[in-house]
Design an enzyme around this catalytic site. Structure first.
Site, short mmCIF file in Angstrom:
data_model
loop_
_atom_site.label_atom_id
_atom_site.label_comp_id
_atom_site.label_asym_id
_atom_site.label_seq_id
_atom_site.Cartn_x
_atom_site.Cartn_y
_atom_site.Cartn_z
N GLU A 1 -53.90 45.85 48.78
CA GLU A 1 -54.86 44.85 48.83
C GLU A 1 -54.70 43.92 49.99
O GLU A 1 -55.86 43.42 50.80
CB GLU A 1 -54.16 43.50 47.53
CG GLU A 1 -55.39 42.53 47.30
CD GLU A 1 -54.92 41.19 48.08
OE1 GLU A 1 -55.76 40.27 48.18
OE2 GLU A 1 -53.94 41.30 49.01
N GLU A 2 -53.58 43.97 50.51
CA GLU A 2 -53.39 43.22 52.06
C GLU A 2 -54.14 43.75 53.21
O GLU A 2 -54.12 43.36 54.23
CB GLU A 2 -51.88 43.23 52.14
CG GLU A 2 -51.07 42.27 51.21
CD GLU A 2 -51.42 40.67 51.23
OE1 GLU A 2 -52.17 40.40 52.08
OE2 GLU A 2 -50.86 40.01 50.43
N HIS B 1 -51.75 42.65 42.80
CA HIS B 1 -51.66 43.75 43.70
C HIS B 1 -50.17 43.83 43.78
O HIS B 1 -49.37 42.98 43.85
CB HIS B 1 -52.47 43.48 45.02
CG HIS B 1 -51.95 42.26 45.85
ND1 HIS B 1 -50.92 42.30 46.88
CD2 HIS B 1 -52.50 41.10 45.89
CE1 HIS B 1 -50.92 41.17 47.39
NE2 HIS B 1 -51.64 40.48 46.78
N HIS C 1 -47.51 34.78 53.48
CA HIS C 1 -47.36 35.95 54.78
C HIS C 1 -46.43 35.36 55.76
O HIS C 1 -46.64 35.63 57.05
CB HIS C 1 -48.80 35.89 55.46
CG HIS C 1 -49.89 36.74 54.42
ND1 HIS C 1 -50.91 37.25 54.92
CD2 HIS C 1 -49.79 36.79 53.15
CE1 HIS C 1 -51.56 37.81 53.87
NE2 HIS C 1 -50.94 37.40 52.72
N ASP D 1 -53.66 36.42 41.70
CA ASP D 1 -53.01 36.07 42.89
C ASP D 1 -52.42 35.00 43.50
O ASP D 1 -52.26 34.09 42.55
CB ASP D 1 -54.33 36.64 44.07
CG ASP D 1 -53.62 37.37 45.30
OD1 ASP D 1 -52.65 37.28 45.81
OD2 ASP D 1 -54.67 38.36 45.81
N ASP E 1 -46.30 36.51 46.62
CA ASP E 1 -47.99 36.99 46.97
C ASP E 1 -47.71 38.69 47.06
O ASP E 1 -47.40 39.42 48.16
CB ASP E 1 -48.53 36.60 48.05
CG ASP E 1 -49.78 37.25 48.36
OD1 ASP E 1 -50.38 37.85 47.80
OD2 ASP E 1 -50.38 36.88 49.79
#
Lengths: 363, 365, 333
Positions: free
Chosen positions: A215-216, A81, A329, A238, A186
């Site tokens: 994706e997120e 992604h 994140h 990923d 990521d």
């Protein structure tokens, strides 16, 4: 399932200065879910040198078909992604200060006191925090959430930022000894891995590549990418959390998910997907035959594009392989370069052994 | 543009560490910057920098001290654990909630290392950690090094400073760490710079003090050592920002504040206010209660036989975070006011500060 | 050296009432130093050596005082209400015994009933039971001072007692002053007062001595017990060279000098960042125009309880390190 022999001529694709430079460009670019243009531009530019069919679909996914040679080639889809977590400016409070909300699962504990980039031109701004002098102890025991914070471009900002613009943490990619640090590893690691594999695609398969969007925010790009490309096998590339720190009181850490330095993380179960056991075995046998390290990601929560891919059309045998990363994140994730190199090597070796038979019959 | 020199210096100043008690890196920058602007330069016994520009008056000349602390808040390593992650204590007051995700520099005996402040996974922390805000005992620094390498290179007592780079925002704003109080060191620099082309009869001390964020001992000991006739302490104050009470915060870009409270000499404050009005230099009135200004003035005022002291502050947003924000124009205005004030000091000035007349204490306009 | 330690810890001297301890030290150092005097706040100031060409005036400071209690009221039934002198934690008080300085009488600390068996009242709900049944039988007056009473225990390598904070520093300073022979410095050994109530003795002593360099000798906490707060300092790993505590930042040049001295003398040492408390070094640092300071800490478990534990090897190595440091000229980088 028959074990296979190592291809004596196999060489792992090189992860050198060129690939690191590409990863750096990708990680530093801003591409919050729904606004992936900056990364898409880099991906399309890189794809120019690769003989393959390239299309950009209605959601902004970049879909690539790199055909192999010979008969009975399986169609193997690799997905990575392009989007990252971030923010959207939601209201203009004046004086250069904007209210904002998270896009994707931003770790709320990491917002305060950070520089950010606003908009496609990466306009510099900051998220401040109330001075400690003006807080009480009980106030400090409560979390600082986005409600109490503002993205501040300074009172001199002449309308350069607007409500609706996206923002990301302003963290520049850097090397930390044996590790890599970046705001969007990521999944720019996955994107770089996929570009690298396209450049070194083995001829026994049709390699389908999906550089996905959104994706997120719910694995949304992969859903249509999978439908369009209609693969026999799908692998999501990923990053997965490495929660491998020692416990505060010395108890054994039994919930680490994955660990740095233990190699690529192969998924069996996450919230979105039960990996196809034949693909798990294929990857494990590849690793054994080629002497490559891997770890089984601890079954549990989380999800990847595989969650969408395995459910398209009549269903697709799917799996995910992730580079373990700490502090995903947050403003900066940390991964080991060796884990990434081993991930690229394992995937490349595994691709070379895919046949139509790999997923023949029932699972 | 000459003011650009001051901005360049300020950006350099907020690119180095110089945590409380360990100010050598920032002192070295100031030694170089103030050498050409002053007549004497020496380092106090705790590391404060004392620079004197001679006046034209006959000796012994009275002196005005510009007192600005140069130290910065930061962190210090208390343990290197088995995974090579660093445990921390703080130097100065830091809200732990701004720390997770912060890029830092670890200053080891063998050189600087980059690192990242992190909140480890919740299941590795005490049970109550998940339900509350991050606290310092639960935070770590990850250097990206493998455990053995981290343990070899880093030891208890190594300093950890913020790695945020100077950030220029539109409208001549500057953001970064340590603008508390390097923005005010820049005011002292700007004052010295302006005085180069002026005649003044008093001596001027530019004092860059140490340890303000920890003990205030820099001002205490420099005040004792130098005994200036007057002192103007220059520090930052709170600019309005989200969540702050309006009555304790001031505007960016409306000039420095002149602060009234028990560390302030009422007549010295009045003289500064009068001059600022006369020159039409914008300033804001500020007050502090509780007997403590929270600045070097607290000790400067009581050094030796006592020193008439005033406090001039630069409004700053997000104090004690790595993204403090100031307006360059406020620095320029403060520098001009102080240079004009010093130029105007004469033999009779101290007579104006007598507190034994009937009308004393009425400094507020 | 254990005899010296025993004698010092078994003497009582809460803050402000250090005279008995001071007398013991004076006796120990009689004829062993060049001069001794007592200043206005009761600090014992001893000197040895002449400040030579490369020499400095170096002030070493160990505090004589210990935490204690002071009587605030004697009720009708003879129970003595009290408050603390220095940092007496309520959880360490109940069941403790205290000895009043004036009379030498011992009493036991009791506590009013508590709903919860696991929580502790403040000192205001505690009392001292002197074994009397009415006020008239109690020989304690408001303002009388007592110290905790607990004998010295020699566990071999580890030593336990009340008042190890800071009699162990005092013992190290006594031994250092005694053993110090050739030094290029004027070494001023200060046995300070009133540390536990806010570093008061060392502050005025430092003004009087006006040293070029100061080192405090005091105990520090450790991180080597079950679920201890994070700290790398451990008993038995050598004296700790302090980098920072909550009231003082050691001069980095002094830390470097102490570390180099330990390495040169091949003595074990550890680096210390203490997240609570401070020492006489704070008082020395702020004297006059300021003094470069450091602190040599003796790792100690259970500080401010009646059973403070130190490691004898750390104690001996502290003396050796001080002697090594003081015997050579000092160059602060």
């Amino acid at each position: 399932m028959s074990a296979f022999k190592r291809n004596p001529k196999w060489q792992a694709p090189r992860i050198g200065a060129t690939e690191l430079k590409l990863l750096e460009r990708l990680s530093n670019a801003s591409a919050v879910s729904g606004d992936e243009g900056a990364v898409r531009a880099i991906v399309l530019e890189e794809l120019k040198g690769i003989p393959a069919e390239v299309q950009v679909d209605a959601l902004g996914n970049v879909l690539v078909t790199k055909s192999g040679k010979g008969a009975a080639r399986p169609r193997v889809l690799l997905a990575a992604h392009m989007d990252e977590i971030g923010f959207m400016l939601t209201a203009d409070d004046g004086e250069g200060q904007f209210r904002f909300e998270a896009v994707g699962g931003v770790d709320a504990a990491t917002l305060a006191g950070k520089p950010v980039w606003v908009g496609p031109k990466q306009h510099p701004a900051i998220i401040g925090a109330k001075p400690i002098h003006l807080t009480t102890a009980s106030e400090r025991s409560g979390a600082l959430t986005a409600d109490a914070l503002r993205i501040d471009l300074g009172p001199g900002n002449g309308g350069k930022a607007k409500v609706g613009q996206y923002a990301t943490f302003a963290t520049r990619f850097t090397r930390l000894g044996p590790s890599l640090l970046g705001k969007a590893l990521d999944d720019r690691l996955g994107v770089t891995t996929l570009l690298t594999l396209l450049k070194h695609a083995p001829a026994n398969i049709d390699l389908l590549a999906a550089f996905t969007v959104q994706e997120e925010v719910g694995l949304r790009g992969a859903r249509v990418a999978g439908y369009t490309l209609n693969p026999d096998i799908a692998i999501a590339l990923d990053c997965t959390p490495a929660m491998d720190q020692p416990t505060w009181d010395g108890r054994e850490n039994t919930l680490y998910r994955s660990r740095l330095d233990d190699g690529p993380a192969i998924y069996s179960v996450d919230s979105s997907t039960l990996s196809d056991p034949r693909l798990i075995a294929h990857l494990q046998e590849t690793a054994a035959a080629y002497g490559l390290p891997y770890q089984m990601r601890q079954p549990g929560g989380g999800g990847t594009d595989a969650g969408s891919l395995h459910k398209v059309r009549g269903g697709v045998p799917s799996i995910s392989v992730s580079v373990p990363g700490r502090y995903l994140h947050t403003p900066a994730a940390i991964v080991r370069l060796d884990d990434w190199k081993n991930t690229v090597a394992l995937l490349h070796a595994a691709l070379g052994h895919f046949t139509r038979d790999t997923v023949k019959g029932g699972r | 543009m000459p003011m650009e020199d001051t901005k360049t210096l300020l950006k350099e100043m907020i690119s180095v560490a110089g945590l409380s008690g360990h100010e050598a890196p920032i002192r070295q920058i100031l030694e170089r910057a103030w050498q050409p602007l002053t007549d004497e330069l020496h380092t106090g016994r705790l590391g404060s920098l004392h620079a004197r520009k001679h006046g034209l008056g006959k000796g012994p000349r009275p002196s005005l001290a510009l007192v600005t602390h140069m130290d910065a808040i930061g962190l210090i390593v208390t343990k290197v654990n088995e995974a090579g992650l660093l445990h921390l204590d703080q130097i100065g007051g830091i809200d732990a909630r701004v720390l997770p995700g912060q890029l830092v520099t670890i200053h080891t005996r063998t050189g600087d290392l980059p690192g990242l402040v992190v909140l480890p996974a919740a299941h590795t922390l005490p049970d109550d950690a998940a339900s509350s805000a991050p606290t310092l005992p639960n935070l770590r620094v990850d250097t990206g090094l493998r455990p053995a390498a981290a343990r070899r290179q880093i030891q208890v007592g190594d300093l950890v400073s913020f790695a945020s780079q100077p950030l220029e925002l539109d409208g001549d704003l500057l953001a970064g760490h340590s603008l508390d109080n390097r923005a005010c060191v820049a005011v002292a620099h700007e004052t010295l710079r302006l005085l180069q082309s002026r005649k003044h009869s008093w001596d001027v001390w530019a004092i860059a003090t140490v340890q303000e964020e920890a003990t205030l001992f820099g001002a205490l000991t420099s005040g004792y050592a130098l005994r200036p006739t007057l002192a103007v302490v220059i520090d930052v104050t709170f600019a309005k920002s989200p969540g702050t009470p309006g009555h304790k915060t001031y505007d960016l870009n409306k000039g420095p504040t002149l602060d009234w409270g028990s560390n302030t000499h009422p007549k010295l404050l009045a003289e500064l206010q009068t001059l600022a009005r006369k020159l039409e230099i914008p300033f804001q009135d500020a007050v502090y209660a509780g007997g403590h200004s929270g600045t070097d003035a607290h000790f400067m005022q009581v050094a030796g036989e006592g020193i008439p002291t005033a406090i001039l502050s630069i409004p700053l947003r997000y104090m004690h975070t790595p993204v403090e924000l100031i307006q360059m124009k406020d620095i320029e205005r403060a520098g001009r006011l102080l240079a004009e004030f010093i130029t105007a000091l004469d033999d009779t000035f101290m007579d104006k500060l007598q507190l034994d007349d009937a009308a004393n204490g009425e400094a507020q306009s | 050296m254990k005899d010296i330690i025993r004698q010092l810890v078994e003497t009582t001297g809460p803050s402000g009432y250090e005279n008995e301890v001071r007398a013991v030290v004076q006796k120990m150092l009689k004829g062993q130093v060049d001069s001794m005097k007592v200043d206005a706040l009761g600090n014992l100031i001893t000197r040895k050596g002449q400040k030579g060409q490369d020499g400095l005036t170096i002030m070493l400071s160990a505090h004589l005082d210990e935490i204690g209690i002071i009587a605030t009221h004697i009720d009708e039934r003879g129970f003595v209400r009290f408050t603390s002198v220095g940092g007496v934690h309520p959880r360490n008080a109940v069941g403790g015994r205290v000895r009043f300085l004036k009379t030498g009488q011992v009493g036991v600390i009791g506590m009013e009933p508590n709903q919860s068996a696991t929580s502790v009242h403040g000192l205001d709900k505690m009392y001292i039971d002197m074994g009397a049944s009415r006020r008239a039988d109690v020989k304690v007056s408001v303002g009388d001072v007592a110290a905790f009473d607990r004998p010295f225990e020699d566990l071999g390598q580890r030593l336990v007692s009340k008042a190890m904070d800071d009699r162990i520093g005092v013992a190290i300073l006594v031994e250092t002053m005694k053993q110090l022979k050739a030094t290029p410095h004027e070494v001023v050994g200060v046995f300070s007062t009133q540390e536990e109530v806010g570093i008061r003795g060392a502050t005025t002593a430092a003004y009087g001595v006006d040293p070029d360099l100061g080192i405090a000798l005091d105990v520090t906490l450790t991180g080597d017990t079950p679920q201890a707060a994070t700290m790398e300092v451990a008993l038995g790993n050598g004296p700790a060279i302090k980098v920072k505590d909550s009231g003082m930042i050691s001069d980095p040049r002094v830390v470097a000098w102490m570390e180099a001295g330990a390495k040169r003398a091949r003595l074990p040492y550890q680096l210390e960042v203490l997240s609570g408390g401070t020492t006489d070094a704070r008082g020395i640092q702020m004297a006059r125009a300021g003094v470069p300071v450091g602190c040599l800490s003796i790792p100690c478990r259970y500080v401010h309880t009646p059973s403070e534990m130190v490691d004898y090897g750390d104690v001996q190595n502290s003396v050796k390190l001080l002697l090594a440091l003081l015997s050579k000229p000092v160059k602060l980088a």
